[in-house]
Design a protein around this motif. Structure first.
Motif, PDB file in Angstrom:
ATOM      1  N   GLN A   1     -78.586 -12.106  -7.420  1.00 47.93           N
ATOM      2  CA  GLN A   1     -77.251 -12.628  -7.695  1.00 47.93           C
ATOM      3  C   GLN A   1     -77.430 -13.895  -8.516  1.00 47.93           C
TER       4      GLN A   1
ATOM      5  N   LEU B   1     -63.012 -12.795  -8.234  1.00 51.02           N
ATOM      6  CA  LEU B   1     -62.205 -13.885  -7.661  1.00 51.02           C
ATOM      7  C   LEU B   1     -61.964 -14.983  -8.663  1.00 51.02           C
TER       8      LEU B   1
ATOM      9  N   PRO C   1     -72.569 -15.105  -4.925  1.00 44.49           N
ATOM     10  CA  PRO C   1     -71.719 -13.926  -4.726  1.00 44.49           C
ATOM     11  C   PRO C   1     -72.332 -13.029  -3.648  1.00 44.49           C
ATOM     12  N   LYS C   2     -71.566 -12.718  -2.620  1.00 48.52           N
ATOM     13  CA  LYS C   2     -72.086 -11.916  -1.498  1.00 48.52           C
ATOM     14  C   LYS C   2     -71.793 -10.423  -1.656  1.00 48.52           C
ATOM     15  N   THR C   3     -70.729 -10.092  -2.398  1.00 47.56           N
ATOM     16  CA  THR C   3     -70.362  -8.692  -2.628  1.00 47.56           C
ATOM     17  C   THR C   3     -69.917  -8.518  -4.078  1.00 47.56           C
TER      18      THR C   3
ATOM     19  N   ARG D   1     -70.686 -14.643 -13.262  1.00 48.48           N
ATOM     20  CA  ARG D   1     -71.230 -14.230 -11.974  1.00 48.48           C
ATOM     21  C   ARG D   1     -71.933 -12.892 -12.152  1.00 48.48           C
TER      22      ARG D   1
ATOM     23  N   GLU E   1     -66.518 -10.144  -5.003  1.00 55.43           N
ATOM     24  CA  GLU E   1     -66.457 -11.583  -5.307  1.00 55.43           C
ATOM     25  C   GLU E   1     -66.590 -11.872  -6.803  1.00 55.43           C
TER      26      GLU E   1
END
Length: 187
Positions: free
Chosen positions: A17, A187, A179-181, A10, A184
């Motif tokens: 992203q 995770l 991935p928004k932040t 990621r 993340e």
């Protein structure tokens, strides 16, 4: 000088992203190489293909190359299911201020783009194919499309738009994987 990553890679940056199975990054030339079902996002654009190379400059995307089964999707109006799309065997794209500015698709290229009038109302959808297609963007919308060699296409009025013509083959909107932040990533 370089990073190699495997299994559920990621990437998160405010401009770009990405997710992939494998990645190689070289600090010498600032190129991210994404392999095995890679997906990259920049603002409202999603890019997929078999292999994606992202060239960066000053920690921002500068250009990208997609090899085999390249597909660029831009969400124009999600509630209506309107997505500008361009696909080809290979795709080269260029960024301006973190957003896609220009895309060139080669090798049995196809495109779908939505045409708006001066009041930003949708009036038609153009679905076309050519040996090569160039698409220029402005404010996340297709501003100009150029078809090179053997163009064929159909323009559909927006009120007579057939549902089976709204998406190119292999279309997948994968926003749920994005991935928004930064958090993340872990995770």
């Amino acid at each position: 000088r370089f990073i190699t990553a495997f299994r559920h890679v990621r990437i998160f940056n405010d401009s770009l992203q990405a997710v992939a199975d494998s990645m190689f990054y070289s600090g010498v030339d600032s190129i991210f190489e994404l392999y095995h079902d890679p997906v990259a996002w920049s603002k409202g654009s999603q890019i997929t293909g078999d292999t994606i190379l992202i060239y960066t400059e000053n920690k921002k995307p500068k250009r990208l190359s997609v090899f085999e089964n390249g597909l660029v999707i831009q969400n124009v109006k999600d509630s209506a299911g309107f997505f500008n799309q361009i696909r080809g065997r290979t795709i080269n794209g260029y960024f301006k201020d973190g957003e896609l500015d220009f895309v060139r698709a080669k090798g049995t290229a196809e495109s779908i783009y939505y045409i708006q009038d001066n009041d930003s109302a949708f009036v038609a959808m153009n679905r076309a194919a050519a040996d090569m297609i160039e698409m220029y963007f402005e404010k996340r919308a297709a501003k100009k499309v150029k078809f090179i060699r053997s163009p064929k296409g159909t323009m559909f009025p927006i009120r007579q738009l057939p549902d089976d013509k709204k998406k190119l083959p292999a279309f997948q909107w994968l926003e749920n994987k994005r991935p928004k932040t930064k958090l993340e990533l872990f995770l």
